[in-house]
Structure formats: structure tokens, C-alpha cells
Motif scaffolding. Structure first.
Motif, short mmCIF file in Angstrom:
data_model
loop_
_atom_site.label_atom_id
_atom_site.label_comp_id
_atom_site.label_asym_id
_atom_site.label_seq_id
_atom_site.Cartn_x
_atom_site.Cartn_y
_atom_site.Cartn_z
N ALA A 99 5.02 8.77 -2.96
CA ALA A 99 3.99 8.82 -1.92
C ALA A 99 3.80 7.49 -1.21
O ALA A 99 3.44 7.47 -0.02
N PHE A 100 4.02 6.38 -1.90
CA PHE A 100 3.78 5.08 -1.27
C PHE A 100 4.90 4.07 -1.48
O PHE A 100 5.29 3.37 -0.55
N THR A 101 5.44 3.99 -2.70
CA THR A 101 6.48 3.00 -2.97
C THR A 101 7.73 3.28 -2.15
O THR A 101 8.34 2.35 -1.62
N PRO A 122 -4.28 -2.36 7.21
CA PRO A 122 -3.62 -1.04 7.26
C PRO A 122 -2.80 -0.75 6.00
O PRO A 122 -2.78 0.39 5.53
N LEU A 123 -2.13 -1.78 5.45
CA LEU A 123 -1.33 -1.57 4.24
C LEU A 123 -2.22 -1.14 3.08
O LEU A 123 -1.88 -0.21 2.33
N THR A 124 -3.36 -1.80 2.94
CA THR A 124 -4.27 -1.47 1.84
C THR A 124 -4.89 -0.09 2.03
O THR A 124 -5.04 0.67 1.06
N VAL A 125 -5.27 0.23 3.27
CA VAL A 125 -5.82 1.56 3.55
C VAL A 125 -4.77 2.64 3.27
O VAL A 125 -5.07 3.68 2.67
N TRP A 126 -3.55 2.39 3.71
CA TRP A 126 -2.44 3.32 3.46
C TRP A 126 -2.24 3.51 1.96
O TRP A 126 -2.14 4.65 1.48
N ALA A 166 -5.27 5.43 0.49
CA ALA A 166 -5.26 6.85 0.84
C ALA A 166 -4.23 7.61 0.02
O ALA A 166 -4.50 8.71 -0.49
N ALA A 167 -3.05 7.01 -0.14
CA ALA A 167 -2.01 7.65 -0.94
C ALA A 167 -2.46 7.79 -2.39
O ALA A 167 -2.23 8.82 -3.04
N TRP A 168 -3.13 6.77 -2.89
CA TRP A 168 -3.60 6.78 -4.28
C TRP A 168 -4.63 7.90 -4.48
O TRP A 168 -4.58 8.62 -5.48
#
Length: 278
Positions: free
Chosen positions: A249-251, A82-86, A89-91
């Protein structure tokens, strides 16, 4: 908590000084080589490094639990996938320019910060296996990990380069750098069992959360859109541009989750001590 010999060998002051020197050298390199900063490579490299460190740290923490090998693997995959998908997706959203002013009719960036953060924190707080992971993990790990926050110095570089307004860059950059500089000293104090270290770590977490709230708020108030109130003659365009926008968006959500888990860990471990004292 038992004192850690390695932590005792390195003083908080030495860790603070070392992190400060490394931050100054990195910041100096970005200023001296403008093309490096403009390429976006520092942000991309730092973000990928943090992603890997989180996954490696999760596996190392799971290895300290009483879970079976299959349970450790399934728990790690439940975190990693899930972390990698998240992250991915943000990227993609940032790379496609969907966070640029006028790109969408909905406030996409606030949703990307609030919704995933709330969902992830709720799920992790209620997970039995994540609870076991946090119980087995030294409370210094989640604190020391956020030394990466010194990358917020990039806001100062953007300010100097005329890319971002000072009313946003000054508080956002200052808060991030202070949080990052104090991460390792606070973690070392925790690991060595110094008196007052738990309280200091709680305060560090609260300061780090406040920094993120201020940065996101000022980002919204200085960027083109309905919420803009400052920097009207020099709007902040970095919050939606690739790759800098990967930070809000992600950090930012990732950092909020780490702060929440650290507070859960610290408060849970402090509770028995408070009960005995009472």
C-alpha cells in the motif's frame, strides 16, 4: 563526478557482504522468534525508519542547493507534509482492514499503488525546486537508500510459517533481497566514480522496478478475488492484512517514486557526457 574519499574507503564487495550478513542475522531472528514476526513490529519499525530516512535525506540534499533558507524550508515541508499524509492515510486504510478480501467493492489496493505513484512522479518531475534538489544531491543517495528493500526477506518467513504461498513469496522475496543487497555496492561505485557505475545504477533501477511489478502482480494473482489464478488451495492473505499490507500500500509506491527520481537524475547527468563523447 569527483571520487568520494569515504566511498573509496569502503569497497562495493565489503558493502555487499556487510548487508548480506545483516540481512541473514535479521532473517534468523525472525525465524528464531516467531512471536516477533507475528506481532508485526518488524514491518512497523522498518516502515517508520524508512519514512524518517527519506525526510532527513531530503533536508540534507536541500542544504546542498543554492535555495534560500526559506525556500529550503518550504520545499522540505512541501515534501514532508504530503508524504506523511500519504503514509498516514495508507496506514489507516490498512489498519481498518479495507484491503482485506471483500472489504470493498472496488480494487482499492491497485488504485493505492497506481494513482498516487503516477501523481507524485508527475509533480516531482515537473517541479523546479525538486530539479534543483536532484541536481545538488549525489546520485548515490537515492540508490543507497533502497538498501531497506532487504526487508522483503519477511516474505520468506511468511512462506516458512505457512502464511503466504511460495509462488508469491519466492519471487517477491528474492527480488527485494537482491535489490537491497546491491543498493549499497551500486551507490558506492557511483560515489567513487567507477567506470560503468552509471550504467550499473540504471540497470539496478530497472531490476528494482521489475521486482516491484512482479511482486504486485503475483500478489494479485494469489490473493482471494477476481484476479486470483494461483494458490487456490492456499491463498495469499498477507497482501491485505495489517500491518503487512502497508508494504504494497505504501512501501511499493514509495520505492517506485525513488526509482523514477534516481533514473531522472542518472539519465540527466549522463546526457552531457554522451554529448561530449559524440
Amino acid at each position: 563526478m569527483q571520487p568520494n574519499n569515504t566511498a573509496n574507503a569502503i569497497s562495493p564487495l565489503l558493502a555487499f557482504t556487510g548487508t548480506g550478513v545483516a540481512t541473514c542475522l535479521w532473517l534468523g531472528a525472525l525465524v528464531a522468534i516467531p512471536g516477533f514476526q507475528q506481532s508485526g513490529l518488524p514491518v512497523i519499525a522498518a516502515r517508520l525508519a524508512v519514512h524518517l530516512i527519506v525526510l532527513i535525506g531530503a533536508w540534507a540534499a536541500l542544504s546542498r542547493t543554492s535555495l534560500t533558507a526559506s525556500e529550503r524550508l518550504s520545499t522540505w515541508l512541501a515534501i514532508a507534509i504530503p508524504l506523511t499524509v500519504w503514509h498516514g492515510a495508507a496506514w489507516v486504510i490498512v489498519a481498518k482492514g479495507l484491503l482485506l478480501p471483500g472489504a470493498t467493492s472496488i480494487p482499492l489496493l491497485p488504485l493505492m499503488i497506481v494513482v498516487p505513484t503516477a501523481v507524485v512522479i508527475t509533480v516531482l518531475w515537473r517541479s523546479r525546486r525538486i530539479g534543483a534538489l536532484l541536481d545538488a544531491m549525489p546520485d548515490s543517495w537515492l540508490v543507497g537508500l533502497q538498501a531497506y528493500r532487504v526487508i522483503g526477506a519477511v516474505f520468506f518467513v511468511n512462506w516458512l510459517g505457512g502464511v503466504a504461498p511460495g509462488v508469491f513469496a519466492a519471487p517477491a522475496g528474492t527480488g527485494d533481497v537482491i535489490t537491497g543487497l546491491l543498493a549499497l555496492p551500486t551507490a558506492i561505485a557511483l560515489a567513487s566514480g567507477r567506470p560503468g557505475s552509471v550504467r550499473a545504477a540504471v540497470l539496478w533501477n530497472l531490476f528494482g522496478i521489475a521486482d516491484l511489478v512482479v511482486a504486485v502482480t503475483m500478489g494479485a494473482l494469489t490473493s482471494p478475488g477476481a484476479l486470483q489464478r494461483f494458490a487456490l488451495d492456499h491463498p495469499n492473505l498477507t497482501t491485505g492484512a495489517y500491518p503487512a499490507a502497508i508494504i504494497p500500500a505504501f512501501t511499493v509506491p514509495t520505492s517506485l517514486v525513488l526509482h523514477a527520481l534516481s533514473l531522472r537524475q542518472l539519465l540527466k547527468r549522463a546526457r552531457p557526457v554522451a554529448t561530449v563523447a559524440a
